[in-house]
Design a protein around this motif. Structure first.
Motif, short mmCIF file in Angstrom:
data_model
loop_
_atom_site.label_atom_id
_atom_site.label_comp_id
_atom_site.label_asym_id
_atom_site.label_seq_id
_atom_site.Cartn_x
_atom_site.Cartn_y
_atom_site.Cartn_z
N THR A 127 0.81 -1.22 0.00
CA THR A 127 0.00 0.00 0.00
C THR A 127 0.84 1.27 0.00
O THR A 127 0.29 2.36 -0.14
CB THR A 127 -0.92 0.05 1.24
N ARG A 128 2.16 1.14 0.17
CA ARG A 128 3.03 2.31 0.27
C ARG A 128 4.20 2.20 -0.70
O ARG A 128 4.71 1.10 -0.95
CB ARG A 128 3.58 2.46 1.69
N VAL A 129 4.64 3.33 -1.21
CA VAL A 129 5.76 3.36 -2.15
C VAL A 129 7.00 2.73 -1.52
O VAL A 129 7.70 1.94 -2.16
CB VAL A 129 6.05 4.81 -2.60
N GLU A 130 7.29 3.07 -0.27
CA GLU A 130 8.50 2.55 0.36
C GLU A 130 8.47 1.03 0.51
O GLU A 130 9.51 0.38 0.50
CB GLU A 130 8.75 3.21 1.72
N ASP A 131 7.27 0.47 0.64
CA ASP A 131 7.16 -0.98 0.75
C ASP A 131 7.38 -1.66 -0.60
O ASP A 131 7.99 -2.74 -0.68
CB ASP A 131 5.80 -1.37 1.32
N VAL A 132 6.89 -1.03 -1.67
CA VAL A 132 7.17 -1.55 -3.01
C VAL A 132 8.67 -1.53 -3.26
O VAL A 132 9.26 -2.50 -3.74
CB VAL A 132 6.43 -0.73 -4.09
N GLU A 133 9.30 -0.42 -2.93
CA GLU A 133 10.74 -0.30 -3.14
C GLU A 133 11.51 -1.32 -2.32
O GLU A 133 12.50 -1.91 -2.79
CB GLU A 133 11.19 1.12 -2.81
N ALA A 134 11.08 -1.56 -1.09
CA ALA A 134 11.74 -2.55 -0.23
C ALA A 134 11.61 -3.96 -0.81
O ALA A 134 12.57 -4.74 -0.80
CB ALA A 134 11.15 -2.50 1.18
N ALA A 135 10.43 -4.28 -1.31
CA ALA A 135 10.22 -5.61 -1.91
C ALA A 135 11.11 -5.80 -3.13
O ALA A 135 11.76 -6.84 -3.30
CB ALA A 135 8.75 -5.79 -2.28
N VAL A 136 11.15 -4.79 -3.98
CA VAL A 136 11.97 -4.86 -5.19
C VAL A 136 13.44 -4.95 -4.83
O VAL A 136 14.18 -5.80 -5.36
CB VAL A 136 11.69 -3.64 -6.09
N ASP A 137 13.89 -4.11 -3.92
CA ASP A 137 15.31 -4.08 -3.54
C ASP A 137 15.74 -5.38 -2.87
O ASP A 137 16.91 -5.77 -2.95
CB ASP A 137 15.58 -2.91 -2.60
N SER A 138 14.79 -6.06 -2.21
CA SER A 138 15.12 -7.32 -1.53
C SER A 138 15.11 -8.52 -2.46
O SER A 138 15.50 -9.62 -2.06
CB SER A 138 14.13 -7.55 -0.37
N GLY A 139 14.62 -8.32 -3.69
CA GLY A 139 14.66 -9.39 -4.68
C GLY A 139 13.34 -10.08 -4.95
O GLY A 139 13.33 -11.22 -5.48
#
Length: 209
Positions: free
Chosen positions: A11-23
């Motif tokens: 639901t949040r931009v930072e969570d999308v970025e964290a998921a992507v950055d984590s692989g």
């Protein structure tokens, strides 16, 4: 075989970025208003801008009207549709988009029947049964009910976290695992460390096989 990872209910931009950055291999957006993880079309438009190439954007629907799915697709460039309700195969297949079907597992034979009923799907997601909720229960189910013969890629969901996902991958050998509540600090609010730990555990088990 490498097990893929989908982080759902973002639901949040930072969570999308964290998921992507984590692989993460896929990220999921919930278009089901009763869910505490639901997003509007406007929110999804902003979130999907942070999804790069080679990460799949998945839209989750529960017993939607055809027009509602079409409205989302007209504005949000989803790669895959996930139907989590009582939709028929013909309903799921009408949107000219790849789709997966979720099956809440209650008893022996449920998964085999779902494989047969949804042959046109790109995968079958198996989740815990709850009479009142279409997923998001935070509960696991008896993995022994999952058959060895799988005509479609099998996606395991239900009660997964970094504490048990390695055992799940070792026992079930799923095509992918799908997590939402298991990487949250509050409903709809992800925990960056939990996302990272979850994906690391999946990759660790796959690497040692």
């Amino acid at each position: 075989m490498s097990t893929r990872v989908k982080i759902c209910g973002l639901t949040r931009v930072e969570d999308v970025e964290a998921a992507v950055d984590s692989g993460a291999d896929a990220v999921g957006f919930v278009f089901y208003e009763p869910s505490p993880r639901s997003v509007t079309i406007e929110q999804a438009e902003a979130l999907i801008e942070k999804v790069p190439a080679f990460v799949s954007a998945v839209g989750l629907f529960v017993n939607p009207q055809e027009k509602d799915v079409c409205e989302v697709l007209s504005r949000v460039p989803l790669d895959l549709l996930q139907f989590h309700g009582d939709e028929t195969a013909s309903f799921c297949a009408q949107f000219n988009r790849r789709w997966i079907k979720a099956k809440r597992v209650r008893e022996s034979g449920d998964i085999e029947r779902a494989f047969d009923a949804y042959k046109g799907a790109s995968g079958l997601l198996v989740d815990a049964w709850d009479p009142d909720r279409y997923g998001g229960t935070g509960q696991s189910f008896n993995w022994d009910l999952i058959p060895e013969n799988r005509p479609l890629p099998l996606i395991l969901a239900g009660g997964l976290s970094s504490d048990n996902v390695s055992r799940a991958v070792e026992q079930v050998r799923p095509w992918a695992v799908d997590v939402s509540g298991g990487v949250e600090r509050a409903k709809g609010i992800k925990d960056i460390e939990k996302i990272s730990d979850f994906i690391k555990e999946v990759h660790r088990v796959c690497k040692t096989d």
